[in-house]
Design an enzyme around this catalytic site. Structure first.
Site, PDB file in Angstrom:
ATOM      1  N   CYS A   1      50.294  23.838 -14.906  1.00  0.00           N
ATOM      2  CA  CYS A   1      49.300  23.725 -15.218  1.00  0.00           C
ATOM      3  C   CYS A   1      48.218  24.183 -13.476  1.00  0.00           C
ATOM      4  O   CYS A   1      49.305  24.549 -12.829  1.00  0.00           O
ATOM      5  CB  CYS A   1      49.011  21.914 -14.531  1.00  0.00           C
TER       6      CYS A   1
ATOM      7  N   GLY B   1      47.042  26.390 -18.318  1.00  0.00           N
ATOM      8  CA  GLY B   1      47.447  25.812 -18.519  1.00  0.00           C
ATOM      9  C   GLY B   1      45.882  26.395 -19.968  1.00  0.00           C
ATOM     10  O   GLY B   1      44.910  25.660 -19.248  1.00  0.00           O
TER      11      GLY B   1
ATOM     12  N   ASN C   1      50.804  19.335 -10.626  1.00  0.00           N
ATOM     13  CA  ASN C   1      51.173  20.375 -11.602  1.00  0.00           C
ATOM     14  C   ASN C   1      52.430  20.840 -11.096  1.00  0.00           C
ATOM     15  O   ASN C   1      53.175  20.997  -9.384  1.00  0.00           O
ATOM     16  CB  ASN C   1      50.220  22.242 -11.165  1.00  0.00           C
ATOM     17  N   GLY C   2      53.418  21.340 -11.674  1.00  0.00           N
ATOM     18  CA  GLY C   2      54.455  21.454 -10.917  1.00  0.00           C
ATOM     19  C   GLY C   2      55.852  19.731 -12.524  1.00  0.00           C
ATOM     20  O   GLY C   2      54.888  19.813 -13.657  1.00  0.00           O
TER      21      GLY C   2
ATOM     22  N   CYS D   1      57.471  29.315  -5.646  1.00  0.00           N
ATOM     23  CA  CYS D   1      57.797  30.213  -7.002  1.00  0.00           C
ATOM     24  C   CYS D   1      57.724  31.491  -7.198  1.00  0.00           C
ATOM     25  O   CYS D   1      56.461  32.268  -7.002  1.00  0.00           O
ATOM     26  CB  CYS D   1      57.371  28.976  -8.194  1.00  0.00           C
TER      27      CYS D   1
ATOM     28  N   TYR E   1      54.030  36.277 -12.727  1.00  0.00           N
ATOM     29  CA  TYR E   1      52.880  36.856 -14.118  1.00  0.00           C
ATOM     30  C   TYR E   1      52.126  35.586 -14.171  1.00  0.00           C
ATOM     31  O   TYR E   1      51.433  35.595 -14.531  1.00  0.00           O
ATOM     32  CB  TYR E   1      54.480  36.061 -14.714  1.00  0.00           C
TER      33      TYR E   1
ATOM     34  N   SER F   1      49.020  41.070 -19.222  1.00  0.00           N
ATOM     35  CA  SER F   1      49.612  41.100 -18.045  1.00  0.00           C
ATOM     36  C   SER F   1      50.527  42.120 -16.905  1.00  0.00           C
ATOM     37  O   SER F   1      50.916  42.140 -15.680  1.00  0.00           O
ATOM     38  CB  SER F   1      50.971  40.059 -18.209  1.00  0.00           C
TER      39      SER F   1
ATOM     40  N   ASP G   1      55.748  45.913 -18.767  1.00  0.00           N
ATOM     41  CA  ASP G   1      55.785  44.030 -18.449  1.00  0.00           C
ATOM     42  C   ASP G   1      56.543  43.799 -17.938  1.00  0.00           C
ATOM     43  O   ASP G   1      57.071  44.064 -16.845  1.00  0.00           O
ATOM     44  CB  ASP G   1      55.942  43.692 -20.213  1.00  0.00           C
ATOM     45  N   ASP G   2      55.399  42.359 -17.756  1.00  0.00           N
ATOM     46  CA  ASP G   2      55.834  41.873 -16.780  1.00  0.00           C
ATOM     47  C   ASP G   2      57.552  41.120 -16.862  1.00  0.00           C
ATOM     48  O   ASP G   2      58.134  41.465 -15.552  1.00  0.00           O
ATOM     49  CB  ASP G   2      55.023  40.145 -16.049  1.00  0.00           C
TER      50      ASP G   2
ATOM     51  N   CYS H   1      63.617  27.084 -15.959  1.00  0.00           N
ATOM     52  CA  CYS H   1      63.272  26.913 -14.611  1.00  0.00           C
ATOM     53  C   CYS H   1      63.215  25.570 -15.135  1.00  0.00           C
ATOM     54  O   CYS H   1      62.995  24.794 -16.220  1.00  0.00           O
ATOM     55  CB  CYS H   1      61.892  27.147 -14.767  1.00  0.00           C
TER      56      CYS H   1
ATOM     57  N   CYS I   1      61.647  30.639  -4.365  1.00  0.00           N
ATOM     58  CA  CYS I   1      62.582  30.184  -5.225  1.00  0.00           C
ATOM     59  C   CYS I   1      62.453  31.351  -6.134  1.00  0.00           C
ATOM     60  O   CYS I   1      61.254  31.997  -6.603  1.00  0.00           O
ATOM     61  CB  CYS I   1      62.420  28.891  -6.278  1.00  0.00           C
TER      62      CYS I   1
ATOM     63  N   CYS J   1      64.947  31.509 -11.774  1.00  0.00           N
ATOM     64  CA  CYS J   1      65.286  32.175 -12.489  1.00  0.00           C
ATOM     65  C   CYS J   1      65.843  33.200 -12.900  1.00  0.00           C
ATOM     66  O   CYS J   1      66.430  33.935 -14.074  1.00  0.00           O
ATOM     67  CB  CYS J   1      63.732  32.512 -13.220  1.00  0.00           C
TER      68      CYS J   1
HETATM   69  P1  AMP Z   1      58.468  36.993 -24.556  1.00  0.00           P
HETATM   70  O1  AMP Z   1      57.560  37.353 -25.651  1.00  0.00           O
HETATM   71  O2  AMP Z   1      59.025  35.361 -25.198  1.00  0.00           O
HETATM   72  O3  AMP Z   1      59.839  37.262 -24.090  1.00  0.00           O
HETATM   73  O4  AMP Z   1      57.750  36.514 -23.586  1.00  0.00           O
HETATM   74  C1  AMP Z   1      56.995  37.591 -22.866  1.00  0.00           C
HETATM   75  C2  AMP Z   1      55.628  37.412 -22.396  1.00  0.00           C
HETATM   76  O5  AMP Z   1      55.103  36.363 -22.251  1.00  0.00           O
HETATM   77  C3  AMP Z   1      55.673  38.385 -20.928  1.00  0.00           C
HETATM   78  O6  AMP Z   1      54.838  39.091 -21.545  1.00  0.00           O
HETATM   79  C4  AMP Z   1      54.629  37.856 -19.834  1.00  0.00           C
HETATM   80  O7  AMP Z   1      53.550  38.164 -19.947  1.00  0.00           O
HETATM   81  C5  AMP Z   1      54.741  36.306 -20.868  1.00  0.00           C
HETATM   82  N1  AMP Z   1      55.413  34.747 -20.110  1.00  0.00           N
HETATM   83  C6  AMP Z   1      56.379  35.353 -19.319  1.00  0.00           C
HETATM   84  N2  AMP Z   1      56.765  34.059 -18.848  1.00  0.00           N
HETATM   85  C7  AMP Z   1      55.821  33.310 -19.358  1.00  0.00           C
HETATM   86  C8  AMP Z   1      55.910  31.401 -19.470  1.00  0.00           C
HETATM   87  N3  AMP Z   1      56.665  30.799 -18.528  1.00  0.00           N
HETATM   88  N4  AMP Z   1      54.997  31.063 -20.117  1.00  0.00           N
HETATM   89  C9  AMP Z   1      54.439  31.661 -20.663  1.00  0.00           C
HETATM   90  N5  AMP Z   1      54.268  33.120 -21.098  1.00  0.00           N
HETATM   91  C10 AMP Z   1      55.380  34.002 -20.280  1.00  0.00           C
END
Ligand code: AMP
Length: 467
Positions: A2, A31, A105-106, A246, A252, A293, A355-356, A392, A443, A446
Site C-alpha cells: 500500500c 495500490g 502499509n505492511g 524489503c 519491483y 518494470s 523482466d524484474d 511473503c 529482508c 522471498c
Molecule cells: P507473473 O505474471 O505472475 O509471473 O508476475 C510477474 C510480473 O508481475 C512481473 O512482471 C512483475 O513486474 C509483476 N510483479 C511481481 N511481483 C508482484 C506483486 N507482488 N504484485 C504485483 N505485481 C508483481
C-alpha cells in the site's frame, strides 16, 4: 503493498486535502484498489474513501469539502481477504483520545492472535484488515495520550508496518523495528530555504519531490515521529541491530525516481541489469524490457553488454497492473490487452527480454508468445531477481506458496513452460552486490526463506486481509 501519506501544516498554511491527493497520485503504483484520506481542520476529522484509483475517488468538489491543514491518505493493494470498501483506509475511530484515523502499509504476522485477544476483551471489529487491530489497541490504552498509547500498541505488533496516524491536532508516523516497509519524512518550505510550512510523511520520496517538498530523511526502523504545533519529535520505541528492509521494493515495487536508504531505485535497477549481464553472457541483437518494470534493469544490461536497447513491447498504460485482478482468467486477459510487440524491432532478431521477476509466470509466458508471433528468431528471458520461492508474509501479494511457479518448477522447467530459448535468473549474491546494502540489513525471505519475523504456517491470513 500500500502507499501511505501524511501532512501536518500550520493552520491556513496548506490545503492538506489537495496535497494529499497529489501525494496519493504519486504513490498510486503501490495500490490501485481503493484510495482515501482523513483530513483535520484542527477541530474534527473528515473521511472520504472509495474503491478505485485516486483520480476516480476524488474530484475538486470532494477535495473542497475536506478543509484543513492536517491529513493522512492511503492507496490500497489488498492481497488475501476481501477487496471491498469496508477494508479501504484510512480507518477512523472515536475513542478516549477523540477521533483517530490510521493508514497502514505492511502486514502484521500476529494480527489474528491480537484480534482474538481483543475480541475476548470486548472489542468489536468492523473490517477484516489487520490494521484495525492497531487502532483497537491504541484505543484500549484509554488513559494514555495518543503518543504513549501508540508506543504501547506498537510494542504488541509483530510483522511489518509503516503507519501514519492522524488526530485533531497531531500527525504521527512510525515504522516497525526491522524497517521492512519504507517511510520517509519531508518538509514543504516557503521558498527554497524558507520557513517550514508543513511536514510530510510518505511511503516513497517520489511523493515528496512531486509536491516540491524537500526530503529530510527516512523514518528509522523502530522510530516514531510526532508532529504537532510544538514541532517535530522523534521517539525510538524499539532498537534492534538487525534491520530487514524489503529487497523487493528495489526490484519491483518502488518507483524508479524514489530513493530508498539513500539509493536511487532506477540506478539500483541498472546495476542489477549490469550484474545480470555479467552472470550469464548472451549473444543477441537487441535487449528489450518488459514494460515498464524491466526498463531500468534492461538499460543496465544493454550498457554492460553493448547490445542495443530497444522498445520491443508496448504497454497500454490505461490498463491497471495485471496482478491486481483477482481471477486468473481476468489476469491473463489483462496481460494480453496490456502488451503489444513492436514488430520492426523483433522480426528476425535474437531478443533478450528483461523482466524484474517471475511470480506465477503469466506475464513471461505471454511476452514470449507475443515475441515469437512477432517473428523473434530467439527469445532469451533474463530475470532481474532470483527465483521467487517463498511467500511473503509482510505485505506482498504472494502469500500462497502454491502460486509461485519457481517453488514447484526448476528454472529449466519454467523456461519450457514460458517457451523461451534460455532463462536466466539473477543470483542472490548478485542482487545484494547490485543493491549495495549488507545482506543483514535486508529482508530477502522471498528468495532465501529466511524470515526476519517468525511466521507460523497458520499465518496464511484466511480471513484477515493484508494492508
Ligand atoms: P507473473 O505474471 O505472475 O509471473 O508476475 C510477474 C510480473 O508481475 C512481473 O512482471 C512483475 O513486474 C509483476 N510483479 C511481481 N511481483 C508482484 C506483486 N507482488 N504484485 C504485483 N505485481 C508483481
Amino acid at each position: 503493498m500500500c502507499g501511505v501519506f501524511g501532512i501536518f501544516g500550520g493552520p491556513g498554511e496548506v490545503n492538506a486535502a489537495s496535497l494529499t491527493y497529489m501525494g496519493l497520485y504519486a504513490l498510486q503504483h503501490r495500490g490501485q484498489e481503493s484510495a482515501g484520506m482523513a483530513v483535520s481542520d484542527g477541530d474534527s476529522l473528515q473521511l472520504h474513501k472509495e474503491m478505485g484509483l485516486t483520480a476516480n475517488v476524488f474530484d475538486e468538489e470532494i477535495i473542497n469539502r475536506l478543509p484543513g491543514s492536517l491529513a493522512i491518505g492511503h492507496v490500497r493493494y489488498s492481497t488475501t481477504g476481501e477487496s471491498s470498501i469496508i477494508n479501504a483506509q484510512p480507518l477512523l475511530a472515536h475513542c478516549s483520545k477523540g477521533a483517530v484515523a490510521l493508514a497502514h502499509n505492511g502486514n502484521l504476522t500476529n494480527a489474528q492472535e491480537l484480534r482474538r485477544e481483543l475480541e475476548l476483551g470486548g472489542s468489536v471489529f468492523q473490517t477484516t484488515t489487520d490494521s484495525e487491530v492497531v487502532i483497537n489497541l491504541i484505543a484500549r490504552f484509554g488513559k494514555d495520550d495518543l503518543q504513549t498509547a501508540t508506543i504501547r500498541a506498537a510494542k504488541r505488533l509483530r510483522g511489518s508496518y509503516a503507519l501514519v496516524i492522524l488526530a485533531r491536532d497531531k500527525l504521527i508516523g512510525l515504522r516497525d523495528p526491522l524497517g521492512i516497509r519504507p517511510l520517509c519524512l519531508g518538509r514543504l518550505a516557503d521558498g527554497a530555504a524558507g520557513r517550514t510550512k508543513a511536514y510530510i510523511l510518505a511511503s516513497e520520496s517520489c511523493a515528496l519531490s512531486n509536491l516540491g517538498a524537500e526530503f529530510l530523511r527516512e523514518v528509522e526502523p523502530g522510530e516514531m515521529v510526532v508532529i504537532d504545533q510544538a514541532g517535530l519529535r522523534s521517539i525510538k520505541f524499539a532498537s534492534r541491530r538487525r534491520q530487514a528492509f524489503c529487497v523487493f521494493e528495489y526490484i519491483y515495487f518502488a518507483r524508479p525516481d524514489t530513493f530508498l536508504a539513500g539509493k536511487n531505485v532506477h540506478e539500483v535497477r541498472k546495476a542489477i541489469g549490469a550484474v545480470l549481464a555479467g552472470e550469464a553472457p548472451v549473444e543477441a541483437d537487441v535487449v528489450i524490457p518488459a514494460p515498464d518494470s524491466g526498463t531500468s534493469a534492461a538499460m543496465g544490461f544493454a550498457a554492460a553488454t553493448g547490445i542495443p536497447f530497444e522498445i520491443g513491447l508496448i504497454k497500454n498504460r490505461y490498463v491497471g497492473r495485471t496482478f491486481i485482478q483477482p481471477a486468473q482468467e481476468a489476469r491473463e486477459l489483462g496481460v494480453r490487452i496490456k502488451l503489444n510487440p513492436v514488430e520492426s524491432v523483433i522480426r528476425g532478431r535474437r531478443v533478450v527480454v528483461i523482466d524484474d521477476s517471475i511470480v506465477r509466470g503469466t506475464t513471461s509466458a505471454t511476452m514470449v508468445r507475443l515475441l515469437r508471433e512477432a517473428g523473434a528468431r530467439e527469445v532469451h528471458l533474463y530475470i532481474a531477481s532470483p527465483p521467487y520461492l517463498h511467500p511473503c508474509y509482510y505485505g506482498i501479494d504472494t502469500s500462497q506458496a502454491g502460486e509461485l511457479v519457481a517453488a514447484t518448477h526448476t528454472p529449466a522447467e519454467i523456461r519450457d513452460l514460458v517457451g523461451a530459448d534460455t532463462l536466466h535468473y539473477l543470483s542472490l549474491q548478485g542482487l545484494l552486490r547490485a543493491v549495495g546494502t549488507p545482506g543483514q540489513k535486508l529482508c530477502a525471505a522471498c528468495f532465501n526463506g529466511k524470515y526476519p519475523v517468525p511466521v507460523q504456517q497458520e499465518v496464511n491470513l484466511p480471513e484477515a486481509s493484508l494492508a
